[in-house]
Design an enzyme around this catalytic site. Structure first.
Site, PDB file in Angstrom:
ATOM      1  N   ASN A  45       0.835  -1.216   0.000  1.00  0.00           N
ATOM      2  CA  ASN A  45       0.000   0.000   0.000  1.00  0.00           C
ATOM      3  C   ASN A  45       0.868   1.264   0.000  1.00  0.00           C
ATOM      4  O   ASN A  45       0.368   2.351   0.264  1.00  0.00           O
ATOM      5  CB  ASN A  45      -0.891   0.012   1.246  1.00  0.00           C
ATOM      6  CG  ASN A  45      -1.765  -1.225   1.325  1.00  0.00           C
ATOM      7  OD1 ASN A  45      -2.375  -1.617   0.333  1.00  0.00           O
ATOM      8  ND2 ASN A  45      -1.811  -1.858   2.483  1.00  0.00           N
ATOM      9  N   HIS A 131     -13.321  -1.920   6.829  1.00  0.00           N
ATOM     10  CA  HIS A 131     -12.155  -2.603   7.386  1.00  0.00           C
ATOM     11  C   HIS A 131     -12.433  -3.114   8.802  1.00  0.00           C
ATOM     12  O   HIS A 131     -13.207  -2.521   9.552  1.00  0.00           O
ATOM     13  CB  HIS A 131     -10.988  -1.607   7.415  1.00  0.00           C
ATOM     14  CG  HIS A 131      -9.688  -2.217   7.794  1.00  0.00           C
ATOM     15  ND1 HIS A 131      -9.145  -2.080   9.044  1.00  0.00           N
ATOM     16  CD2 HIS A 131      -8.823  -2.982   7.084  1.00  0.00           C
ATOM     17  CE1 HIS A 131      -7.984  -2.710   9.088  1.00  0.00           C
ATOM     18  NE2 HIS A 131      -7.764  -3.265   7.912  1.00  0.00           N
ATOM     19  N   GLU A 177     -15.691   4.120   4.272  1.00  0.00           N
ATOM     20  CA  GLU A 177     -14.341   4.380   3.752  1.00  0.00           C
ATOM     21  C   GLU A 177     -14.431   5.158   2.449  1.00  0.00           C
ATOM     22  O   GLU A 177     -15.427   5.028   1.725  1.00  0.00           O
ATOM     23  CB  GLU A 177     -13.622   3.048   3.487  1.00  0.00           C
ATOM     24  CG  GLU A 177     -13.382   2.254   4.741  1.00  0.00           C
ATOM     25  CD  GLU A 177     -12.749   0.887   4.482  1.00  0.00           C
ATOM     26  OE1 GLU A 177     -12.130   0.681   3.419  1.00  0.00           O
ATOM     27  OE2 GLU A 177     -12.883   0.023   5.361  1.00  0.00           O
ATOM     28  N   SER A 181     -10.767  -1.221   0.935  1.00  0.00           N
ATOM     29  CA  SER A 181      -9.403  -1.748   0.901  1.00  0.00           C
ATOM     30  C   SER A 181      -9.220  -2.995   0.060  1.00  0.00           C
ATOM     31  O   SER A 181      -8.154  -3.222  -0.485  1.00  0.00           O
ATOM     32  CB  SER A 181      -8.918  -2.024   2.326  1.00  0.00           C
ATOM     33  OG  SER A 181      -9.801  -2.908   2.994  1.00  0.00           O
ATOM     34  N   ASP A 206     -13.046   6.948   6.693  1.00  0.00           N
ATOM     35  CA  ASP A 206     -11.675   6.433   6.735  1.00  0.00           C
ATOM     36  C   ASP A 206     -11.057   6.603   5.347  1.00  0.00           C
ATOM     37  O   ASP A 206     -11.462   5.947   4.385  1.00  0.00           O
ATOM     38  CB  ASP A 206     -11.707   4.954   7.154  1.00  0.00           C
ATOM     39  CG  ASP A 206     -10.311   4.353   7.262  1.00  0.00           C
ATOM     40  OD1 ASP A 206      -9.327   5.043   6.950  1.00  0.00           O
ATOM     41  OD2 ASP A 206     -10.219   3.168   7.647  1.00  0.00           O
ATOM     42  N   HIS A 209      -7.061   4.481   2.073  1.00  0.00           N
ATOM     43  CA  HIS A 209      -6.542   4.156   0.734  1.00  0.00           C
ATOM     44  C   HIS A 209      -6.778   5.270  -0.284  1.00  0.00           C
ATOM     45  O   HIS A 209      -6.511   5.086  -1.474  1.00  0.00           O
ATOM     46  CB  HIS A 209      -7.153   2.842   0.240  1.00  0.00           C
ATOM     47  CG  HIS A 209      -6.743   1.682   1.091  1.00  0.00           C
ATOM     48  ND1 HIS A 209      -5.552   1.015   0.935  1.00  0.00           N
ATOM     49  CD2 HIS A 209      -7.356   1.110   2.165  1.00  0.00           C
ATOM     50  CE1 HIS A 209      -5.447   0.062   1.847  1.00  0.00           C
ATOM     51  NE2 HIS A 209      -6.527   0.103   2.608  1.00  0.00           N
ATOM     52  N   LYS A 240       0.212   3.966   4.723  1.00  0.00           N
ATOM     53  CA  LYS A 240       0.038   3.502   3.336  1.00  0.00           C
ATOM     54  C   LYS A 240       0.735   4.497   2.400  1.00  0.00           C
ATOM     55  O   LYS A 240       1.954   4.456   2.311  1.00  0.00           O
ATOM     56  CB  LYS A 240      -1.438   3.285   3.080  1.00  0.00           C
ATOM     57  CG  LYS A 240      -1.971   2.254   4.118  1.00  0.00           C
ATOM     58  CD  LYS A 240      -3.351   1.805   3.905  1.00  0.00           C
ATOM     59  CE  LYS A 240      -3.938   1.101   5.109  1.00  0.00           C
ATOM     60  NZ  LYS A 240      -3.221  -0.100   5.553  1.00  0.00           N
TER      61      LYS A 240
END
Ligand SMILES: Cc1ncc(COP(=O)(O)O)c(C=O)c1O
Length: 392
Positions: A45, A131, A177, A181, A206, A209, A240
């Site tokens: 990541n 997640h 998110e 992910s 979140d 990513h 990440k």
């Protein structure tokens, strides 16, 4: 005693769900050393290739010279050193929020923040593909938890209506998110924000990513969609695209003050090493610069190459092709087949992990291909050709 877990381990093996560690004998990068061989790494990541960046290494080394290696105590005792303070200031400025707070991991940020915000009489509405750290945080809070189908705003709306009806005086927290992910797709953020405003709910987003990948200078999806001011709890990781380690929450001053007083992994754990905070600060400064923006553009050209050359997966009908992120799931279904394919790729010098339950639902095992700005187009094309040869 020594046989205590043998049966359970055997059961995992029988279901192709057994996992073991892989030792990497080099720094992170587009190529890594594993079992004495060089593999092209499509598993990390570290989207911008910062994990072994000279500027970050130098920042960490200088901080070690000045502050040593350990923080010595938790942040509230005597573990708050200048690099921690500088990092939080820079994060808040970069994200455009009044304040920020760092945790020792993204996992700790999630399991510390959600239970600090909601409790037994409150409600958490969580996307099904969130997640594990977010799910664990929601469970730990003791709030009533409702999971809505992935990105299903219709279902979310009916949960919100239910929560307002049945728990009129409670806090309602939506957790989702920016980029999921294991699937790499994005949340329909603008519509979700409109909905949460209508119902007076709070939103924890979140950006793990999305950070460094999406939005001007990599500020994330909320910035790209111009809704950041409506996201009360902006979470992300330093682990990440920022290439280091740690998690953060950005938001109002009162939120951050509350977390300092209530987030248990923040209060009851030794502060992250100051050198890591210094390296993360160097990463934030890099991202905020023109050079950082160029690196992000380079990542997007690599993402374009994957999109162009990656063959359809065996379950192409459920593989979303337009991912809008650096994560490309190649959905296979059967766990053992995914493992076999990952091994075949490894024999051709590509490191592509097989992702299985409980990281994804049973029967939806996949190869998860992530690209970074450090990959060469030729490496990506070679991987895509090798995946095209997999016997499906
Ligand atoms: C969406 C998401 N949130 C949180 C985390 C946890 O972050 P960290 O690895 O910094 O603990 C991860 C990473 O594994 C993640 O993918």
């Amino acid at each position: 005693m020594s046989n205590l877990f043998q049966e359970q381990l055997q059961a995992l093996r029988a279901r192709s769900l057994y996992r073991k560690l892989r030792e990497i004998g080099s720094a992170q990068g587009a190529e890594v050393q594993i079992v004495g061989r060089t593999l092209i790494n499509f598993s990390s990541n570290d989207y911008l290739g910062l994990a072994n960046n000279p500027r970050l290494r130098e920042a960490a080394t200088e901080a070690i010279a000045e502050f040593g290696v350990g923080a010595g105590a938790s942040r509230l005792i005597s573990g708050t050193q200048s690099p921690h303070v500088r990092l939080e200031g820079a994060l808040a400025k970069w994200k455009g929020t009044p304040a920020a707070l760092c945790f020792s991991s993204g996992y700790a940020a999630a399991v510390g923040t959600i239970p600090a915000i909601v409790a037994k009489n409150d409600v958490v509405l969580l996307d099904k593909l969130c997640h594990a750290s977010l799910l664990d945080g929601a469970k730990l809070s003791g709030a009533t938890l409702r999971v809505f189908p992935h990105n299903h705003l219709g279902k979310l709306e009916s949960h919100l209506a239910w929560a307002r009806r049945e728990h009129p005086d409670s806090r309602v927290l939506i957790v989702t998110e920016s980029v999921f992910s294991m699937d790499g797709d994005r949340v329909p953020l603008r519509e979700l924000v409109e909905m949460k405003k209508r119902f007076g709910a709070l939103l924890l987003l979140d950006e793990a990513h999305a950070l460094g990948v999406i939005g001007a200078n990599g500020r994330g999806l909320a910035a790209e969609e111009a809704v950041a001011h409506n996201v009360e709890i902006q979470m992300g990781t330093l682990s990440k695209a920022l290439g280091v380690s740690g998690g953060y929450i950005c938001g109002s001053r009162s939120l951050i003050e509350w977390l300092v007083n209530r987030a248990r992994p923040f209060i009851f754990s030794t502060a992250p090493p100051p050198a890591l905070a210094a390296a993360a600060l160097a990463a934030v400064e890099f991202l905020a610069s023109d050079e950082g923006e160029k690196r992000r553009q380079l990542l997007w050209s690599r993402i374009k190459t994957v999109r162009e050359f990656l063959p359809p997966s065996p379950q192409a009908q459920i593989t979303k092709r337009d991912q809008g992120s650096a994560i490309h799931p190649w959905i296979i279904g059967d766990e053992q087949t995914a493992l076999d394919m990952s091994r075949t790729l490894q024999s051709e010098n590509f490191l592509v992990p097989a992702i299985r339950y409980p990281s994804v639902a049973k029967g939806s095992a996949r190869l998860r291909v992530t690209v970074t700005a450090d990959h060469e187009d030729a490496q990506i094309r070679a991987l895509c050709e090798a995946m095209g040869r997999l016997n499906v």
